[in-house]
Write a protein that holds these residues in place. Structure first.
Motif, mmCIF file in Angstrom:
data_model
loop_
_atom_site.group_PDB
_atom_site.id
_atom_site.type_symbol
_atom_site.label_atom_id
_atom_site.label_comp_id
_atom_site.label_asym_id
_atom_site.label_seq_id
_atom_site.Cartn_x
_atom_site.Cartn_y
_atom_site.Cartn_z
ATOM 1 N N SER A 77 43.301 24.157 14.334
ATOM 2 C CA SER A 77 43.548 22.805 14.832
ATOM 3 C C SER A 77 42.932 21.781 13.890
ATOM 4 O O SER A 77 42.193 22.122 12.961
ATOM 5 C CB SER A 77 42.960 22.636 16.238
ATOM 6 N N LEU A 95 38.271 20.869 24.252
ATOM 7 C CA LEU A 95 39.334 20.833 23.248
ATOM 8 C C LEU A 95 38.924 20.053 21.999
ATOM 9 O O LEU A 95 39.492 20.269 20.923
ATOM 10 C CB LEU A 95 40.602 20.220 23.837
ATOM 11 N N PHE A 98 37.712 22.704 19.714
ATOM 12 C CA PHE A 98 38.520 23.921 19.666
ATOM 13 C C PHE A 98 39.258 23.966 18.327
ATOM 14 O O PHE A 98 40.326 23.397 18.176
ATOM 15 C CB PHE A 98 39.497 23.941 20.841
#
Length: 362
Positions: A77, A95, A98
């Motif tokens: 990511s 997130l 992440f």
């Protein structure tokens, strides 16, 4: 024997060619120094087979990157390898750290969606991937004609007057291998039963994930998490092109184990490199991980399929408690988990694994 560069060597024969073993394989410690990654320790593994991967001790000894002969094996990511100090525990804040990677671990007391369990607010997927490890040990040794490399350390999830879980993780591989092994022992060092939710978030990306790449799994039943996933159930096991506004799809699999009570699953791309083929295979114990969660996310940029052995579903701890499926570790108790991740380097290897999986489904 050590199989390296198309030849077979024993220890003595190989070492005659080398000034130091690091010429062909090593586990090397270094530190990230830029931006929000600064201060994060890293361990770079090279096996000599073409398999390279990076373990982050400050991020729960998870695996942030992996490649095989320069071919990326996992999705990454845009967050980068965010230092643990930037962890946001509330809601979906998980997130923001992440990075994807080959392995992000979820747990140890909460995994899945944010929820409120017995008046305790729990964020997405728990804390374990943001807890720095202690007693980190990186080393290697010869065992006969095998050269083993490993990293080991302890991660403790604890609170004053609360839970006290300690996980000892060992990640190891060997010279000439296209496999890595993760061994976890989780112990309850406290004096009360402790909720225990645990999930291996294995994140496979391009080029293994591609249009019409395929999930191979000995699934006897596949259950969509929601109506959106149900609408694409007929296509659950295939990759799709990167799609605008793709909504994630989650499927729960009931798997048939082999004679040793292991499950083997793989994401494979038979068309890769003009039909040479490539894939990632995951092997684990059905008794250790009774559930398997498939996360399909074929969005633009967010282009990933998660292969996720787990001891729970992903609706969160309150849901597990309500359904009566929430696991606990008793005081002094321990749980043992073993997972093998391997690279399938050709369609011959893919076909051999597919035949084993099909055998389990008969």
């Amino acid at each position: 024997m050590i199989h390296l560069y198309g030849e077979a060597y024993d220890r003595v024969k190989l070492l005659r060619h080398l000034g130091d073993i690091s010429q062909v394989a090593e586990a090397k410690i270094y530190q990230l120094t830029d931006g929000n990654e600064k201060g994060t320790d890293a361990i770079g593994f090279r096996t000599g087979s073409g398999l390279n991967f990076t373990v982050l001790p400050n991020r729960g000894l998870d695996i942030s990157y992996a490649d095989y002969n320069g071919i990326p094996l996992c999705w990454r990511s845009g967050t980068g390898d965010v230092a643990a100090a930037y962890y946001e525990p509330e809601g979906l804040g998980w997130l923001r750290g992440f990075y994807g990677g080959l392995l992000t671990t979820c747990g140890m007391t909460q995994a899945g969606a944010p929820n409120v369990d017995e008046d305790v607010e729990l964020g997405l997927h728990g804390r374990v991937s943001h807890i720095p490890a202690k007693n980190v040990w990186v080393d290697s040794r010869w065992e006969g004609d095998r050269y083993i490399l490993w990293a080991q350390g302890k991660v403790t999830e604890t609170a004053a007057l609360g839970e006290h879980l300690c996980r000892t993780r060992r990640i190891w591989t060997e010279l000439g291998s296209n496999k890595l092994h993760i061994e976890d022992i989780i112990e309850n060092l406290g004096y009360q039963d402790c909720p225990h939710m645990y999930l291996f978030h294995i994140n496979i990306g391009f080029p293994i994930l591609a249009d019409r790449s395929e999930l191979l799994a000995p699934s006897s039943q596949v259950t969509p998490r929601d109506e959106h996933a149900k609408n694409n159930l007929s296509n659950f096991n295939f990759g799709e092109p990167p799609t605008v506004d793709f909504q994630e799809q989650v499927y729960y699999h009931e798997m048939e184990p082999d004679v040793d009570n292991h499950i083997r699953v793989a994401l494979i791309n038979r068309s890769f490199n003009n039909g040479q083929g490539i894939g990632i295979a995951v092997r684990y114990h059905k008794t250790q991980f009774p559930y398997f969660v498939q996360w399909k996310m074929c969005g633009q940029g967010a282009y990933v399929m998660g292969l996720e052995p787990s001891n729970c579903r992903v609706a969160g701890r309150a849901s597990e408690r309500e359904s009566g499926t929430l696991q606990h570790i008793e005081p002094g108790g321990r749980r043992h988990y073993e997972v093998e991740i391997s690279v399938l380097t050709s369609n011959d290897e893919i076909n051999a694994l597919a035949a084993k999986i099909a055998e389990n489904q008969k």
